[in-house]
Design an enzyme around this catalytic site. Structure first.
Site, PDB file in Angstrom:
ATOM      1  N   GLU A  32      13.940 -10.971 -48.438  1.00 15.92           N
ATOM      2  CA  GLU A  32      13.881 -11.142 -49.894  1.00 15.92           C
ATOM      3  C   GLU A  32      12.470 -10.871 -50.428  1.00 15.92           C
ATOM      4  O   GLU A  32      12.300 -10.600 -51.608  1.00 15.92           O
ATOM      5  CB  GLU A  32      14.356 -12.544 -50.301  1.00 15.92           C
ATOM      6  CG  GLU A  32      13.584 -13.711 -49.714  1.00 15.92           C
ATOM      7  CD  GLU A  32      14.063 -14.144 -48.314  1.00 15.92           C
ATOM      8  OE1 GLU A  32      14.553 -13.296 -47.552  1.00 15.92           O
ATOM      9  OE2 GLU A  32      13.911 -15.341 -47.997  1.00 15.92           O
ATOM     10  N   LYS A  75      20.586  -6.732 -44.412  1.00 13.23           N
ATOM     11  CA  LYS A  75      19.891  -7.573 -45.377  1.00 13.23           C
ATOM     12  C   LYS A  75      18.391  -7.532 -45.097  1.00 13.23           C
ATOM     13  O   LYS A  75      17.914  -8.072 -44.109  1.00 13.23           O
ATOM     14  CB  LYS A  75      20.346  -9.036 -45.296  1.00 13.23           C
ATOM     15  CG  LYS A  75      19.806  -9.834 -46.483  1.00 13.23           C
ATOM     16  CD  LYS A  75      19.767 -11.316 -46.255  1.00 13.23           C
ATOM     17  CE  LYS A  75      18.494 -11.794 -45.618  1.00 13.23           C
ATOM     18  NZ  LYS A  75      17.287 -11.617 -46.440  1.00 13.23           N
ATOM     19  N   GLU A 115       3.383 -19.528 -32.658  1.00  9.18           N
ATOM     20  CA  GLU A 115       3.131 -18.242 -33.305  1.00  9.18           C
ATOM     21  C   GLU A 115       2.557 -18.502 -34.707  1.00  9.18           C
ATOM     22  O   GLU A 115       3.195 -19.161 -35.527  1.00  9.18           O
ATOM     23  CB  GLU A 115       4.438 -17.454 -33.417  1.00  9.18           C
ATOM     24  CG  GLU A 115       4.245 -16.084 -34.044  1.00  9.18           C
ATOM     25  CD  GLU A 115       5.532 -15.259 -34.045  1.00  9.18           C
ATOM     26  OE1 GLU A 115       6.553 -15.764 -34.525  1.00  9.18           O
ATOM     27  OE2 GLU A 115       5.490 -14.110 -33.570  1.00  9.18           O
ATOM     28  N   CYS A 161       5.105  -9.004 -34.413  1.00 12.74           N
ATOM     29  CA  CYS A 161       5.741  -9.852 -33.388  1.00 12.74           C
ATOM     30  C   CYS A 161       4.993  -9.754 -32.071  1.00 12.74           C
ATOM     31  O   CYS A 161       4.885 -10.727 -31.342  1.00 12.74           O
ATOM     32  CB  CYS A 161       7.204  -9.470 -33.224  1.00 12.74           C
ATOM     33  SG  CYS A 161       7.459  -7.726 -32.934  1.00 12.74           S
ATOM     34  N   THR A 173      15.032 -19.139 -37.051  1.00 13.86           N
ATOM     35  CA  THR A 173      16.158 -18.473 -37.706  1.00 13.86           C
ATOM     36  C   THR A 173      17.030 -17.753 -36.670  1.00 13.86           C
ATOM     37  O   THR A 173      18.251 -17.714 -36.812  1.00 13.86           O
ATOM     38  CB  THR A 173      15.660 -17.519 -38.800  1.00 13.86           C
ATOM     39  OG1 THR A 173      14.880 -18.278 -39.735  1.00 13.86           O
ATOM     40  CG2 THR A 173      16.801 -16.858 -39.545  1.00 13.86           C
ATOM     41  N   GLY A 174      16.406 -17.232 -35.622  1.00 16.43           N
ATOM     42  CA  GLY A 174      17.165 -16.572 -34.554  1.00 16.43           C
ATOM     43  C   GLY A 174      18.214 -17.505 -33.951  1.00 16.43           C
ATOM     44  O   GLY A 174      19.339 -17.095 -33.650  1.00 16.43           O
ATOM     45  N   GLU A 213      15.366 -10.151 -31.808  1.00 19.45           N
ATOM     46  CA  GLU A 213      13.980  -9.786 -31.500  1.00 19.45           C
ATOM     47  C   GLU A 213      13.118 -10.798 -32.233  1.00 19.45           C
ATOM     48  O   GLU A 213      13.001 -10.744 -33.454  1.00 19.45           O
ATOM     49  CB  GLU A 213      13.712  -8.343 -31.950  1.00 19.45           C
ATOM     50  CG  GLU A 213      12.568  -7.720 -31.203  1.00 19.45           C
ATOM     51  CD  GLU A 213      11.259  -7.913 -31.895  1.00 19.45           C
ATOM     52  OE1 GLU A 213      10.623  -8.967 -31.651  1.00 19.45           O
ATOM     53  OE2 GLU A 213      10.863  -7.044 -32.676  1.00 19.45           O
ATOM     54  N   GLY A 243      13.055 -11.653 -36.456  1.00 22.54           N
ATOM     55  CA  GLY A 243      12.387 -12.671 -37.265  1.00 22.54           C
ATOM     56  C   GLY A 243      11.955 -13.834 -36.409  1.00 22.54           C
ATOM     57  O   GLY A 243      11.638 -13.659 -35.225  1.00 22.54           O
TER      58      GLY A 243
HETATM   59  P1  NAI Z   1      12.615 -15.736 -40.960  1.00 18.21           P
HETATM   60  O1  NAI Z   1      12.941 -15.515 -39.530  1.00 18.21           O
HETATM   61  O2  NAI Z   1      13.149 -16.978 -41.597  1.00 18.21           O
HETATM   62  O3  NAI Z   1      13.078 -14.457 -41.829  1.00 18.21           O
HETATM   63  C1  NAI Z   1      13.498 -13.227 -41.275  1.00 18.21           C
HETATM   64  C2  NAI Z   1      14.776 -12.753 -41.944  1.00 18.21           C
HETATM   65  O4  NAI Z   1      15.796 -13.724 -41.740  1.00 18.21           O
HETATM   66  C3  NAI Z   1      14.674 -12.583 -43.470  1.00 18.21           C
HETATM   67  O5  NAI Z   1      15.451 -11.488 -43.877  1.00 18.21           O
HETATM   68  C4  NAI Z   1      15.284 -13.874 -43.976  1.00 18.21           C
HETATM   69  O6  NAI Z   1      15.813 -13.762 -45.279  1.00 18.21           O
HETATM   70  C5  NAI Z   1      16.389 -14.092 -42.973  1.00 18.21           C
HETATM   71  N1  NAI Z   1      16.850 -15.480 -42.879  1.00 18.21           N
HETATM   72  C6  NAI Z   1      16.129 -16.610 -43.054  1.00 18.21           C
HETATM   73  N2  NAI Z   1      16.911 -17.689 -42.894  1.00 18.21           N
HETATM   74  C7  NAI Z   1      18.159 -17.251 -42.616  1.00 18.21           C
HETATM   75  C8  NAI Z   1      19.419 -17.895 -42.348  1.00 18.21           C
HETATM   76  N3  NAI Z   1      19.536 -19.202 -42.347  1.00 18.21           N
HETATM   77  N4  NAI Z   1      20.492 -17.105 -42.113  1.00 18.21           N
HETATM   78  C9  NAI Z   1      20.389 -15.761 -42.107  1.00 18.21           C
HETATM   79  N5  NAI Z   1      19.233 -15.110 -42.356  1.00 18.21           N
HETATM   80  C10 NAI Z   1      18.125 -15.841 -42.594  1.00 18.21           C
HETATM   81  O7  NAI Z   1      11.037 -15.685 -41.073  1.00 18.21           O
HETATM   82  P2  NAI Z   1      10.080 -16.331 -42.202  1.00 18.21           P
HETATM   83  O8  NAI Z   1      10.558 -17.710 -42.521  1.00 18.21           O
HETATM   84  O9  NAI Z   1       9.932 -15.367 -43.301  1.00 18.21           O
HETATM   85  O10 NAI Z   1       8.685 -16.417 -41.407  1.00 18.21           O
HETATM   86  C11 NAI Z   1       8.350 -17.562 -40.659  1.00 18.21           C
HETATM   87  C12 NAI Z   1       7.737 -17.186 -39.336  1.00 18.21           C
HETATM   88  O11 NAI Z   1       8.640 -16.412 -38.579  1.00 18.21           O
HETATM   89  C13 NAI Z   1       6.496 -16.325 -39.386  1.00 18.21           C
HETATM   90  O12 NAI Z   1       5.356 -17.072 -39.632  1.00 18.21           O
HETATM   91  C14 NAI Z   1       6.507 -15.730 -38.014  1.00 18.21           C
HETATM   92  O13 NAI Z   1       5.949 -16.638 -37.081  1.00 18.21           O
HETATM   93  C15 NAI Z   1       7.958 -15.542 -37.714  1.00 18.21           C
HETATM   94  N6  NAI Z   1       8.406 -14.146 -37.973  1.00 18.21           N
HETATM   95  C16 NAI Z   1       8.487 -13.304 -36.916  1.00 18.21           C
HETATM   96  C17 NAI Z   1       8.822 -11.989 -37.127  1.00 18.21           C
HETATM   97  C18 NAI Z   1       8.900 -11.032 -35.995  1.00 18.21           C
HETATM   98  O14 NAI Z   1       8.813  -9.832 -36.214  1.00 18.21           O
HETATM   99  N7  NAI Z   1       9.115 -11.479 -34.783  1.00 18.21           N
HETATM  100  C19 NAI Z   1       9.077 -11.454 -38.459  1.00 18.21           C
HETATM  101  C20 NAI Z   1       9.018 -12.440 -39.515  1.00 18.21           C
HETATM  102  C21 NAI Z   1       8.670 -13.730 -39.243  1.00 18.21           C
HETATM  103 MG    MG Z   2      12.405 -18.812 -42.659  1.00 18.21          MG
END
Ligand code: NAI
Ligand code: MG
Length: 500
Positions: free
Chosen positions: A187, A184, A394, A293, A241-242, A259, A237
């Site tokens: 979005e 996935k 972050e 990241c 969410t992790g 990660e 991510g």
């Molecule tokens: P996120 O961690 O929520 O999104 C990453 C992925 O997880 C996306 O595909 C999203 O659709 C999916 N996701 C979100 N909620 C989920 C759930 N409940 N169950 C399963 N999958 C889910 O990140 P978001 O909200 O877009 O960004 C917020 C913050 O996260 C950023 O400001 C940054 O600090 C951090 N982040 C870190 C990343 C990294 O590479 N370490 C990448 C993206 C965000």
């Molecule tokens: Mg999120």
């Protein structure tokens, strides 16, 4: 400076669908993707529901349990991965343009990502056929061999900052090991991954081996993490969410790799060339507008050079050419989304209220061709305190905080004062100090006198709340395998443990 926008060579006004069981399908709802460079609608993408996630999982399950993929020879899987790598190279310019139009990053960065993604498939193609087991000498009459086998169906949830590269980091080792996948993408940024699915289809990857479902995390991501038919989940991510993913994975105790984020320190000693350190600091934080990241988001600098360092860094940060990613002059693009833009601007307000000193930026970026886009000016805060939120959390944007130290002990303490442990760097010409400090940094990826260099051959992942496990290198392949010991009894005579 001429600000001519390159004419996009890529048509985005077309159908963008999910890929389930070897077919491109609609999901029933449509999301409008926004071009972060101007805030306008870019195109429409099909999105699905939990039902589509379930169908994709069933397809991957069938492809694993009944299909030929897992029992193909490693050399056949390698041949397929080499073909995928070639396809990415052949279509690199289109893929890079899509990545830029969708996520906003400068085209030069997107091109680099595509080359890296192709290389990742090549690396794991090569690794697929290399010896991976062991034999162990155990007391006679047994002999034992240890083999690695695919885990099964792998759920893979990836973020928006490096869509294509994250897809490669997850698909390449999973496929090399003989797993099947349900991926996935974010979005916000599904386009390059959908295009990749089309390329997988073109090269003849068997149906069900890779499935792509589209939609929001809670709608289609969570059902993958919760499904008892999925054997492993890999996520990149946010920490928040992790933790949701790790909880969801408990249903069937699936294997989990995470990660997550970072707040990675760059420790700069006074013996190092200040101009070169500033150059790496700019690269460390402003590459991909800080949405990395491993971004070097904290600079821990020797008090002896502090004033010179921050002055020089602010001077150069102000000169960074901010603009649309497709513009050849652009050095830093917009943030990925309005949500991320607002989030970063909110953090800047937090920093001001906390009493940090704003050296540059701190606002929306101003300039030509920026109207409507999610542009934040390169921002530097000095005079920070370790407990400030802008030092601990972050931000994931073009915002860096400066911390000052007086001796090596304090430098190390500041560097490690974090819930995260993804990356870190030390800049010094003193070889013994470099070794001491880099070993003291509690992080999974460290650099001496450099930043951000990433190799498909080397492990990637973090200490502390930066995650679980490692991707890339041989570690990345191990994370997609189960270990089996095979004991063979060479003297199968009656054991006579029970007499009658
Ligand atoms: P996120 O961690 O929520 O999104 C990453 C992925 O997880 C996306 O595909 C999203 O659709 C999916 N996701 C979100 N909620 C989920 C759930 N409940 N169950 C399963 N999958 C889910 O990140 P978001 O909200 O877009 O960004 C917020 C913050 O996260 C950023 O400001 C940054 O600090 C951090 N982040 C870190 C990343 C990294 O590479 N370490 C990448 C993206 C965000
Ligand atoms: Mg999120």
């Amino acid at each position: 400076m001429a600000m001519t926008l390159a004419e996009p060579k890529v048509k985005v006004d077309r159908a963008w669908q999910m890929y389930i069981d070897g077919k491109f399908v609609d999901g029933g709802s449509v999301r409008e993707l926004i071009n972060p460079a101007d805030g306008k609608v870019l195109c429409k993408v099909q999105e699905g529901t939990a039902e589509h996630a379930k169908k994709a999982i069933d397809a991957a399950r069938k492809a694993f349990d009944e299909g030929p993929w897992r029992t193909t020879s490693a050399s056949d899987r390698a041949a397929m991965l080499f073909k995928i790598a070639d396809k990415i190279d052949e279509n690199a310019e289109e893929l890079a343009t899509l990545e830029t139009m969708n996520g906003g990053k400068p085209l030069r960065e997107a091109r680099y990502d595509m080359a890296d993604a192709a290389q990742c498939f090549r690396y794991y193609a090569g690794l697929a056929t290399k010896p991976s087991g062991q034999t162990v000498e155990v007391p006679a009459p047994s002999v034992t061999s240890i083999v690695r086998e695919p885990i099964g169906v792998c759920g893979q949830i990836i973020p928006w900052n490096f869509p294509m590269l994250m897809a490669a980091w997850k698909l390449a080792p999973a496929l090399a090991a003989g797993n099947t996948c349900v991926m996935k993408p974010s979005e916000y940024t599904p386009l390059s991954v959908i295009r990749l699915a089309e390329l997988l289809h073109e090269v003849g990857l068997p149906e069900g081996v890779v499935n792509i479902v589209l939609g929001a995390g809670p709608t289609v991501g969570l059902p993958i993490a919760e499904s008892t038919k999925v054997d492993k989940i890999a996520f990149t991510g946010s920490v928040k969410t992790g933790k949701v993913i790790a909880q969801a994975a408990l249903t069937n105790l699936k294997k989990v790799t995470l990660e997550l984020g970072g707040k990675s320190p760059m420790v700069v000693f006074s013996d190092f060339d200040v101009d070169i350190a500033v150059d790496y600091a700019l690269f460390g934080i402003y590459c991909n507008a800080g949405q990395v990241c491993s971004a070097g988001s904290r600079i821990v600098v020797d008090e002896k050079i502090h004033d010179e360092f921050v002055k020089k860094m602010a001077e150069r940060a102000k000169k960074i050419q901010v603009g649309p990613g497709l513009d050849a002059d652009t050095e830093m693009g917009p943030l990925v989304s309005e949500a991320q833009y607002n989030r970063v601007l909110e953090y800047i307000e937090v920093g001001k209220k906390e009493g940090a000193k704003l050296l540059c930026g701190g606002t929306r970026a101003e300039g030509k061709n920026l109207e409507g886009g999610y542009y934040v000016a390169p921002t530097i805060f000095s005079n920070t305190k370790p407990e400030m939120r802008i030092v601990q959390e972050e931000i994931f944007g073009p915002v860096v905080v400066i911390q000052k130290f007086s001796d090596e002990k304090e430098a190390i303490a500041l560097a490690n004062d974090s819930q995260f442990g993804l990356a870190g760097a030390v800049f010094t010409n003193d070889i013994t100090r470099a070794n001491r400090v880099v070993k003291a940094i509690r992080a999974g990826i460290t650099w001496v006198n450099g930043y951000h260099s990433t190799f498909n051959e080397c492990p990637w992942g973090g200490y502390k709340q930066s995650g679980w496990g490692r991707e890339l290198g041989t570690f990345g392949l191990d994370a997609y395998t189960e270990v089996k010991q095979i004991n063979i009894n060479l003297e199968p005579v009656a054991v006579e443990w029970f007499k009658n």
